[in-house]
Structure formats: C-alpha cells, structure tokens
Scaffold this motif. Structure first.
Motif, PDB file in Angstrom:
ATOM      1  N   HIS A 171       3.797  -1.921   4.231  1.00  6.17           N
ATOM      2  CA  HIS A 171       3.157  -0.762   4.266  1.00  6.17           C
ATOM      3  C   HIS A 171       4.487   0.130   4.420  1.00  6.17           C
ATOM      4  O   HIS A 171       4.416   1.299   4.383  1.00  6.17           O
ATOM      5  CB  HIS A 171       2.272  -0.610   5.214  1.00  6.17           C
ATOM      6  N   ILE A 172       5.744  -0.358   5.130  1.00  9.44           N
ATOM      7  CA  ILE A 172       6.427   0.400   5.648  1.00  9.44           C
ATOM      8  C   ILE A 172       8.055   0.118   4.998  1.00  9.44           C
ATOM      9  O   ILE A 172       8.817   0.862   5.001  1.00  9.44           O
ATOM     10  CB  ILE A 172       6.810   0.462   7.006  1.00  9.44           C
ATOM     11  N   GLY A 173       7.854  -0.880   4.020  1.00  9.50           N
ATOM     12  CA  GLY A 173       9.261  -1.563   3.579  1.00  9.50           C
ATOM     13  C   GLY A 173       9.998  -0.351   2.708  1.00  9.50           C
ATOM     14  O   GLY A 173      11.169  -0.436   2.757  1.00  9.50           O
ATOM     15  N   GLY A 174       9.286   0.631   2.067  1.00  7.97           N
ATOM     16  CA  GLY A 174       9.929   1.748   1.334  1.00  7.97           C
ATOM     17  C   GLY A 174      10.210   2.876   2.006  1.00  7.97           C
ATOM     18  O   GLY A 174      10.802   3.550   1.411  1.00  7.97           O
ATOM     19  N   MET A 175       9.860   3.025   3.330  1.00  8.49           N
ATOM     20  CA  MET A 175       9.885   4.317   3.747  1.00  8.49           C
ATOM     21  C   MET A 175      11.467   4.810   3.935  1.00  8.49           C
ATOM     22  O   MET A 175      11.893   5.943   4.305  1.00  8.49           O
ATOM     23  CB  MET A 175       9.400   4.008   5.438  1.00  8.49           C
ATOM     24  N   THR A 176      12.460   3.594   4.328  1.00  4.81           N
ATOM     25  CA  THR A 176      13.898   4.295   4.484  1.00  4.81           C
ATOM     26  C   THR A 176      14.238   4.894   3.225  1.00  4.81           C
ATOM     27  O   THR A 176      14.971   5.879   3.294  1.00  4.81           O
ATOM     28  CB  THR A 176      14.810   2.808   4.715  1.00  4.81           C
ATOM     29  N   LEU A 214       2.428  11.520   1.924  1.00  7.50           N
ATOM     30  CA  LEU A 214       2.724  10.245   1.617  1.00  7.50           C
ATOM     31  C   LEU A 214       2.050   9.382   2.633  1.00  7.50           C
ATOM     32  O   LEU A 214       2.434   9.492   4.042  1.00  7.50           O
ATOM     33  CB  LEU A 214       4.195   9.741   1.363  1.00  7.50           C
ATOM     34  N   ILE A 215       0.875   8.434   2.382  1.00  8.23           N
ATOM     35  CA  ILE A 215       0.496   7.440   3.322  1.00  8.23           C
ATOM     36  C   ILE A 215       1.122   6.013   2.852  1.00  8.23           C
ATOM     37  O   ILE A 215       0.672   5.522   1.649  1.00  8.23           O
ATOM     38  CB  ILE A 215      -1.059   7.738   3.045  1.00  8.23           C
ATOM     39  N   ASP A 216       1.954   5.618   3.712  1.00 11.62           N
ATOM     40  CA  ASP A 216       2.608   4.383   3.369  1.00 11.62           C
ATOM     41  C   ASP A 216       3.557   4.386   2.276  1.00 11.62           C
ATOM     42  O   ASP A 216       3.490   5.258   1.425  1.00 11.62           O
ATOM     43  CB  ASP A 216       1.376   3.247   3.386  1.00 11.62           C
ATOM     44  N   ALA A 217       4.347   3.284   2.193  1.00 15.03           N
ATOM     45  CA  ALA A 217       5.284   3.274   1.391  1.00 15.03           C
ATOM     46  C   ALA A 217       5.626   1.843   0.587  1.00 15.03           C
ATOM     47  O   ALA A 217       6.755   1.574   0.060  1.00 15.03           O
ATOM     48  CB  ALA A 217       6.557   3.659   1.884  1.00 15.03           C
ATOM     49  N   GLY A 218       4.580   0.855   0.799  1.00 12.57           N
ATOM     50  CA  GLY A 218       4.567  -0.389   0.099  1.00 12.57           C
ATOM     51  C   GLY A 218       5.917  -0.983   0.763  1.00 12.57           C
ATOM     52  O   GLY A 218       6.582  -0.978   1.811  1.00 12.57           O
ATOM     53  N   ASP A 265       0.819  -1.192   0.030  1.00 10.29           N
ATOM     54  CA  ASP A 265       0.015  -0.055  -0.083  1.00 10.29           C
ATOM     55  C   ASP A 265       0.911   1.363  -0.095  1.00 10.29           C
ATOM     56  O   ASP A 265       1.800   1.309   0.745  1.00 10.29           O
ATOM     57  CB  ASP A 265      -0.816  -0.060   1.207  1.00 10.29           C
ATOM     58  N   ALA A 266       0.500   2.157  -0.634  1.00  4.98           N
ATOM     59  CA  ALA A 266       1.045   3.632  -0.706  1.00  4.98           C
ATOM     60  C   ALA A 266       0.421   4.501  -1.711  1.00  4.98           C
ATOM     61  O   ALA A 266      -0.287   4.138  -2.560  1.00  4.98           O
ATOM     62  CB  ALA A 266       2.518   3.403  -1.569  1.00  4.98           C
ATOM     63  N   ALA A 267       0.155   5.661  -0.970  1.00  8.09           N
ATOM     64  CA  ALA A 267      -0.753   6.726  -1.737  1.00  8.09           C
ATOM     65  C   ALA A 267      -0.080   7.968  -1.510  1.00  8.09           C
ATOM     66  O   ALA A 267       0.389   8.373  -0.240  1.00  8.09           O
ATOM     67  CB  ALA A 267      -2.185   6.851  -1.134  1.00  8.09           C
ATOM     68  N   TYR A 268      -0.019   8.879  -2.626  1.00  6.34           N
ATOM     69  CA  TYR A 268       0.605  10.242  -2.597  1.00  6.34           C
ATOM     70  C   TYR A 268      -0.571  11.070  -2.879  1.00  6.34           C
ATOM     71  O   TYR A 268      -1.333  11.024  -3.529  1.00  6.34           O
ATOM     72  CB  TYR A 268       1.534  10.248  -3.634  1.00  6.34           C
TER      73      TYR A 268
END
Length: 295
Positions: free
Chosen positions: A103-108, A67-71, A55-58
């Motif tokens: 949901h948070i794997g791409g946050m870094t 940004l809501i979540d980052a896949g 999940d990720a929404a811009y």
C-alpha cells in the motif's frame, strides 16, 4: 390604517415562520448538517489504479486531487504512468491506509514527483525500509503526518465530503486493522474505501455506524480476502458495484471464494484490476458510469 395592520400581520407571519425554522433546526440540525453536502456542479472521478498485488486509488473532485495508497514498490513505475496520464499538478490530500509495503511502496516516487499539501496515516508504524523511506519523503516535503481515525472528515467543495469511521481503537494486533474505513459522498452517490481493514474493524464499524454506511460502490477490503467483507458489513453498505484490487495469479489466491460467494449472493456487479486493469468511475452526483482498461 389598513395598510399598517397589513404590515403588522406580515411581520407577525414572518416571525412565526422563522420561529418554526429555528425550532426545526434545534431539533434536527445535526442530521441536516451531516447529510447535506450540497449540490454537485461538476464531475467526480475515481480511478482504482492497476498496481498489481496492491492498492491505490486516485480521486479528482472539485479542486481536489486525492491519492489513497500507492501500491507496492515493484509496480511503482506502473503507478506513476497512470497518474501522469491524469495531468495532476499536485495533491491536496495523500492518505496511506496502513504501513504495509503493498500500500505504501510507491509513496516515495509520488512525493518525489508531486507537491503534496497534506498527508494522512493512522497512528501505526512499521520497521521496514519502505516505511522509513516514506516517512523521509514526507519530511522532505516539509510535512508532518496527520493522524486519520474515527471522526476525521474532509470537506471537498460543493457536494463532496469524506467521513472516516475507523480506526476506532488506539491499537490493534494486526496492522491491517488500522486501515480507515471511509465514505466519500458526492451528491446522492456514495463510495466506501476500506484499505485492508479486516473483520474485527468491520464489526466495530457496523455496530456503531450501521445506519451511515449505505453506499453505491465498495472497494472490497484486503484485496477480496476472506479475512474481510463480512456479510453483515456488506449488507449494511448494500452496494450495487464492487471493486477488487489484486494482482494477476497472485500467490495469496485473492479474491477468495468466500468473498466471491457474498458478491454473487448479493448480486453485486464486481470489477477486478487483475482482470480489467484500471477501473474508472465518474459521477455527476446522480448517475454512475464505469469504464475499464483492457489488459
């Protein structure tokens, strides 16, 4: 003499008018404040990003990039490519709905590339390396994690506001249920975001906020899983459009047939990232336009 009397009458009339306004505001002021977000002067953009089984929404509205979540980490390059195409300078708000990897794997990577002004997440932790890396990235940005929960709100400039309805409880058995159910209002249009909130949270929110949930678009909870999207919750929202974020031929079988049945019964026009790629909505506050990216 007549002129003087006329002035007195005008003054009296003015006092009466302002008196009526004051009385009206005293009785109804809260409702007016909660529903009036002003008149939009620009265009809202919401992109439900194609990040596989995640999940990720811009959101771009007024001067805010959100940004809501980052896949998941496995699709972080795909996430970053889609964000780079949007010419984002920095993010005013980044939200992690709950500490699951998809949901948070791409946050870094998001924190490595972009300046972030504020970061929000529910009061929930995880023992995974992915969660640990995200928190390090937040700290390296010089930020603290702000708690997002029932009652949190974001004023996003003229015509725009986000209201948060959950999490309501201090703790839940399932990390999914910490996901904030949020409503973005832009002029006369509204959009619901759900993270992975499941039935228990949907029921809590409907019980407490049923009259506030009406919206034009919903991002279906938990990738279209049968553990979310209860009929009562969807009926309270009564959306015209629905978004499902899930991966092609994913091992979970998302979206589930139970959710698809509700979509069909309610006549919701549904869009899916596994079938249509990135889904972008634009709105001037009165109209909605939806474009998809062919896979």
């Amino acid at each position: 003499m007549k002129k003087h009397k006329g002035n007195k009458k005008a003054q009296l009339l003015t006092i009466i008018i302002f008196g009526i306004i004051a009385i009206f505001s005293a009785y109804f002021g809260k409702d007016i404040i909660s529903t009036n977000v002003g008149t939009p002067t620009g265009v809202l953009e919401i992109s439900y990003l194609d990040v596989g089984q995640g999940d990720a929404a811009y959101i771009r509205v007024n001067d805010f990039d959100i940004l809501i979540d980052a896949g998941p980490k496995s699709d972080s390059d795909k996430l970053m490519k889609q964000l780079e195409e949007k010419n984002i300078d920095d993010f005013e708000i980044v939200i992690a709905t709950h500490p699951h990897e998809d949901h948070i794997g791409g946050m870094t990577k998001v924190f490595e590339k972009y300046d972030v002004e504020s970061f929000y997440m529910p009061k929930a932790t995880n023992t995974t390396k992915t969660f640990e890396n995200m928190m390090k990235a937040v700290s390296n940005e010089g930020l603290n994690a702000n708690v997002i929960k029932e009652g949190t709100s974001f004023e996003l400039g003229e015509g725009a506001r986000i209201d948060v309805y959950s999490p309501i409880q201090e703790s839940y058995d399932d990390l999914n249920d910490y996901s904030p159910i949020m409503k973005l209002t832009y002029g006369n249009k509204a959009f619901i975001f759900t993270g992975d909130a499941e039935k228990v949270v949907e029921e809590e929110v409907v019980k407490k906020y049923a009259n506030e949930l009406k919206a034009d678009v919903i991002k279906f909870g938990h990738h279209g899983s049968s553990t979310s999207s209860t009929k009562e919750f969807i009926e309270a929202i009564s959306p015209k459009y629905g978004i499902i974020s899930c991966g092609v031929d994913n091992s979970y079988g998302h979206p589930h047939k139970e959710t698809l049945k509700i979509i069909d019964e309610m006549g919701i026009e549904a869009y899916r990232t596994d079938k249509q790629g990135q889904i972008t909505i634009t709105s001037d506050g009165n109209n909605i336009e939806i474009k998809t990216q062919a896979i």
